[in-house]
Each structure stands twice: as C-alpha cells, then as structure tokens.
Design a protein around this motif. Structure first.
Motif, PDB file in Angstrom:
ATOM      1  N   LEU A  76       1.553  -4.096  20.027  1.00  0.00           N
ATOM      2  CA  LEU A  76       0.953  -4.536  18.792  1.00  0.00           C
ATOM      3  C   LEU A  76       1.064  -3.458  17.973  1.00  0.00           C
ATOM      4  CD1 LEU A  76      -2.114  -6.373  20.307  1.00  0.00           C
ATOM      5  CD2 LEU A  76      -0.093  -7.612  19.197  1.00  0.00           C
ATOM      6  N   VAL A  77       0.655  -2.163  18.051  1.00  0.00           N
ATOM      7  CA  VAL A  77       0.685  -1.044  17.019  1.00  0.00           C
ATOM      8  C   VAL A  77       2.157  -1.026  16.574  1.00  0.00           C
ATOM      9  CG1 VAL A  77       0.388   1.276  16.883  1.00  0.00           C
ATOM     10  CG2 VAL A  77      -1.231   0.050  17.916  1.00  0.00           C
ATOM     11  N   MET A  79       4.574  -3.200  16.794  1.00  0.00           N
ATOM     12  CA  MET A  79       5.129  -4.508  16.076  1.00  0.00           C
ATOM     13  C   MET A  79       4.474  -4.497  14.680  1.00  0.00           C
ATOM     14  SD  MET A  79       4.832  -7.396  18.803  1.00  0.00           S
ATOM     15  CE  MET A  79       4.791  -8.657  17.782  1.00  0.00           C
ATOM     16  N   THR A  80       3.549  -3.627  14.441  1.00  0.00           N
ATOM     17  CA  THR A  80       2.791  -3.572  13.072  1.00  0.00           C
ATOM     18  C   THR A  80       3.462  -2.690  12.273  1.00  0.00           C
ATOM     19  OG1 THR A  80       0.591  -3.875  13.943  1.00  0.00           O
ATOM     20  CG2 THR A  80       0.761  -2.831  11.887  1.00  0.00           C
ATOM     21  N   SER A  81       4.102  -1.748  12.832  1.00  0.00           N
ATOM     22  CA  SER A  81       4.836  -0.489  12.296  1.00  0.00           C
ATOM     23  C   SER A  81       6.377  -1.200  11.863  1.00  0.00           C
ATOM     24  CB  SER A  81       4.863   0.713  13.072  1.00  0.00           C
ATOM     25  OG  SER A  81       6.108   1.484  12.497  1.00  0.00           O
ATOM     26  N   THR A  82       6.859  -2.146  12.938  1.00  0.00           N
ATOM     27  CA  THR A  82       8.239  -2.542  12.513  1.00  0.00           C
ATOM     28  C   THR A  82       7.926  -3.492  11.523  1.00  0.00           C
ATOM     29  OG1 THR A  82       8.922  -2.042  14.730  1.00  0.00           O
ATOM     30  CG2 THR A  82       9.861  -3.838  13.517  1.00  0.00           C
ATOM     31  N   PHE A  83       7.004  -4.266  11.527  1.00  0.00           N
ATOM     32  CA  PHE A  83       6.662  -5.377  10.643  1.00  0.00           C
ATOM     33  C   PHE A  83       6.879  -4.750   9.067  1.00  0.00           C
ATOM     34  CE2 PHE A  83       4.007  -8.156   7.872  1.00  0.00           C
ATOM     35  CZ  PHE A  83       4.937  -9.545   8.095  1.00  0.00           C
ATOM     36  N   ARG A  84       6.066  -3.650   8.892  1.00  0.00           N
ATOM     37  CA  ARG A  84       5.841  -2.917   7.577  1.00  0.00           C
ATOM     38  C   ARG A  84       7.346  -2.388   7.290  1.00  0.00           C
ATOM     39  NH1 ARG A  84       1.251  -0.751   5.270  1.00  0.00           N
ATOM     40  NH2 ARG A  84       0.366  -0.712   7.498  1.00  0.00           N
ATOM     41  N   ASP A  89       5.649  -5.797   3.526  1.00  0.00           N
ATOM     42  CA  ASP A  89       4.435  -6.335   3.209  1.00  0.00           C
ATOM     43  C   ASP A  89       3.371  -5.486   3.679  1.00  0.00           C
ATOM     44  OD1 ASP A  89       2.201  -8.197   3.235  1.00  0.00           O
ATOM     45  OD2 ASP A  89       3.385  -9.746   3.878  1.00  0.00           O
ATOM     46  N   ASP A  90       3.045  -4.433   2.864  1.00  0.00           N
ATOM     47  CA  ASP A  90       1.813  -3.745   3.335  1.00  0.00           C
ATOM     48  C   ASP A  90       0.430  -4.377   3.489  1.00  0.00           C
ATOM     49  OD1 ASP A  90       3.498  -1.393   3.265  1.00  0.00           O
ATOM     50  OD2 ASP A  90       3.142  -1.249   1.045  1.00  0.00           O
ATOM     51  N   LYS A  91       0.381  -5.282   2.819  1.00  0.00           N
ATOM     52  CA  LYS A  91      -1.176  -6.065   2.847  1.00  0.00           C
ATOM     53  C   LYS A  91      -1.130  -6.764   4.399  1.00  0.00           C
ATOM     54  CE  LYS A  91      -3.992  -9.494   0.820  1.00  0.00           C
ATOM     55  NZ  LYS A  91      -4.159 -10.257  -0.298  1.00  0.00           N
ATOM     56  N   MET A  92      -0.113  -7.476   4.569  1.00  0.00           N
ATOM     57  CA  MET A  92      -0.299  -8.083   5.951  1.00  0.00           C
ATOM     58  C   MET A  92      -0.204  -7.086   7.246  1.00  0.00           C
ATOM     59  SD  MET A  92      -0.574 -10.579   8.005  1.00  0.00           S
ATOM     60  CE  MET A  92      -0.526 -12.046   6.543  1.00  0.00           C
ATOM     61  N   ALA A  93       0.632  -5.802   6.880  1.00  0.00           N
ATOM     62  CA  ALA A  93       0.564  -4.818   7.900  1.00  0.00           C
ATOM     63  C   ALA A  93      -0.828  -4.358   7.934  1.00  0.00           C
ATOM     64  CB  ALA A  93       1.715  -3.834   7.552  1.00  0.00           C
ATOM     65  N   ASP A  94      -1.437  -3.875   7.064  1.00  0.00           N
ATOM     66  CA  ASP A  94      -2.761  -3.545   6.975  1.00  0.00           C
ATOM     67  C   ASP A  94      -3.567  -4.479   7.694  1.00  0.00           C
ATOM     68  OD1 ASP A  94      -1.771  -1.296   5.722  1.00  0.00           O
ATOM     69  OD2 ASP A  94      -2.877  -1.901   3.634  1.00  0.00           O
ATOM     70  N   THR A  95      -3.312  -5.507   7.648  1.00  0.00           N
ATOM     71  CA  THR A  95      -4.622  -6.593   8.407  1.00  0.00           C
ATOM     72  C   THR A  95      -4.179  -6.652   9.864  1.00  0.00           C
ATOM     73  OG1 THR A  95      -4.541  -7.985   6.411  1.00  0.00           O
ATOM     74  CG2 THR A  95      -4.848  -9.171   8.461  1.00  0.00           C
ATOM     75  N   MET A  96      -2.639  -6.559  10.028  1.00  0.00           N
ATOM     76  CA  MET A  96      -2.487  -6.222  11.455  1.00  0.00           C
ATOM     77  C   MET A  96      -2.988  -5.123  12.135  1.00  0.00           C
ATOM     78  SD  MET A  96       1.456  -7.717  10.917  1.00  0.00           S
ATOM     79  CE  MET A  96       1.984  -7.450  12.698  1.00  0.00           C
ATOM     80  N   LYS A  97      -2.957  -3.976  11.370  1.00  0.00           N
ATOM     81  CA  LYS A  97      -3.475  -2.675  11.908  1.00  0.00           C
ATOM     82  C   LYS A  97      -5.183  -2.650  12.181  1.00  0.00           C
ATOM     83  CE  LYS A  97      -3.822   2.145  10.575  1.00  0.00           C
ATOM     84  NZ  LYS A  97      -4.886   2.609   9.749  1.00  0.00           N
ATOM     85  N   ASP A  98      -5.640  -3.449  11.324  1.00  0.00           N
ATOM     86  CA  ASP A  98      -6.965  -3.680  11.488  1.00  0.00           C
ATOM     87  C   ASP A  98      -7.182  -4.320  12.839  1.00  0.00           C
ATOM     88  OD1 ASP A  98      -7.701  -2.531   9.078  1.00  0.00           O
ATOM     89  OD2 ASP A  98      -8.059  -4.398   7.724  1.00  0.00           O
ATOM     90  N   GLU A 101      -7.001  -2.113  15.526  1.00  0.00           N
ATOM     91  CA  GLU A 101      -7.950  -1.238  15.772  1.00  0.00           C
ATOM     92  C   GLU A 101      -9.069  -2.024  16.474  1.00  0.00           C
ATOM     93  OE1 GLU A 101      -8.951   0.264  11.869  1.00  0.00           O
ATOM     94  OE2 GLU A 101      -7.275   1.478  11.976  1.00  0.00           O
ATOM     95  N   TYR A 102      -9.326  -3.258  15.931  1.00  0.00           N
ATOM     96  CA  TYR A 102     -10.547  -4.382  16.558  1.00  0.00           C
ATOM     97  C   TYR A 102     -10.108  -4.433  18.347  1.00  0.00           C
ATOM     98  CZ  TYR A 102     -12.499  -8.603  18.211  1.00  0.00           C
ATOM     99  OH  TYR A 102     -13.463  -9.638  18.800  1.00  0.00           O
ATOM    100  N   PHE A 103      -8.793  -4.788  18.359  1.00  0.00           N
ATOM    101  CA  PHE A 103      -8.192  -4.928  19.654  1.00  0.00           C
ATOM    102  C   PHE A 103      -8.809  -3.826  20.831  1.00  0.00           C
ATOM    103  CE2 PHE A 103      -4.991  -5.039  23.083  1.00  0.00           C
ATOM    104  CZ  PHE A 103      -4.989  -6.209  23.603  1.00  0.00           C
TER     105      PHE A 103
END
Length: 112
Positions: A76-77, A79-84, A89-98, A101-103
């Motif tokens: 997931l981490v 995928m978040t980096s790849t998505f960014r 799309d920094d806003k969605m990538a930041d949401t994914m990063k959050d 962290e929750y996970f």
C-alpha cells in the motif's frame, strides 16, 4: 519508436495436490534476480480495452499472517508513492498515506 530490447520476468509457482501454492520463485535477469523465493505476490495488469484490472494474487501456505500484514502495508505504501508519481494528485496521495499510517497503527506495525 522501435522496440530495441525485450525483458522477461518469470514467475514459477509450485502447487500441491490441491493446487495450493507451496513455493514461488521469480527471475528477472535484467534486474540481476534468478530463482528468488517469494512467499506472496500481487500482480495487477491494466486491460485498456476492457478498462479493468486483471489480477493474480497468490501466497504460499507457509506465509504467516504477520508477514502478510507487513506485505500488504508495504504494498500500500508503494502504491501510494506510485499513484503520486503517475498522477500528480498530491491530495489523494496524502489521503492514501494517512490510510497507510492508520493501517500500520491498527496492526501494530509501527516501530516504537
């Protein structure tokens, strides 16, 4: 542009009598990997014509749950980096990063 080189990635899955993965190995000669063992894999390919993802998700019966949790978190981490990088799309990538962290917190994967 003409194709000047082709590269292969080979995945070999050994199955038991019930067709459950017992062993997986992968080779990517251009990456310097030959018959490397793996306990799990998630492979997603995009079918542009059908506009859908084709997935192959496998894990060996020897894959412990705690390692599967770490595997998913690290995936997931990544995928978040790849998505960014792919979308910008920094806003969605930041949401994914959050969420990552929750996970990690929920599964006690964070280093203390």
């Amino acid at each position: 542009m003409a194709i000047v080189h082709k590269s292969d990635i080979k995945i070999t899955v050994s199955l038991d009598e019930n067709r459950v993965p017992e062993k997986m190995e992968w080779t990517a000669r251009d990456g310097g990997a030959a018959n490397e063992e793996a306990k799990a894999m998630l492979l997603s390919l995009w079918d542009s014509e059908q506009q859908e993802t084709v997935s192959i998700d496998l894990w060996t019966k020897e894959m412990p749950v705690d390692e599967m949790q770490k595997f998913f978190h690290q995936t997931l981490v990544g995928m978040t980096s790849t998505f960014r990088k792919a979308t910008g799309d920094d806003k969605m990538a930041d949401t994914m990063k959050d969420f990552c962290e929750y996970f990690a917190e929920h599964l006690n994967l964070t280093k203390k």
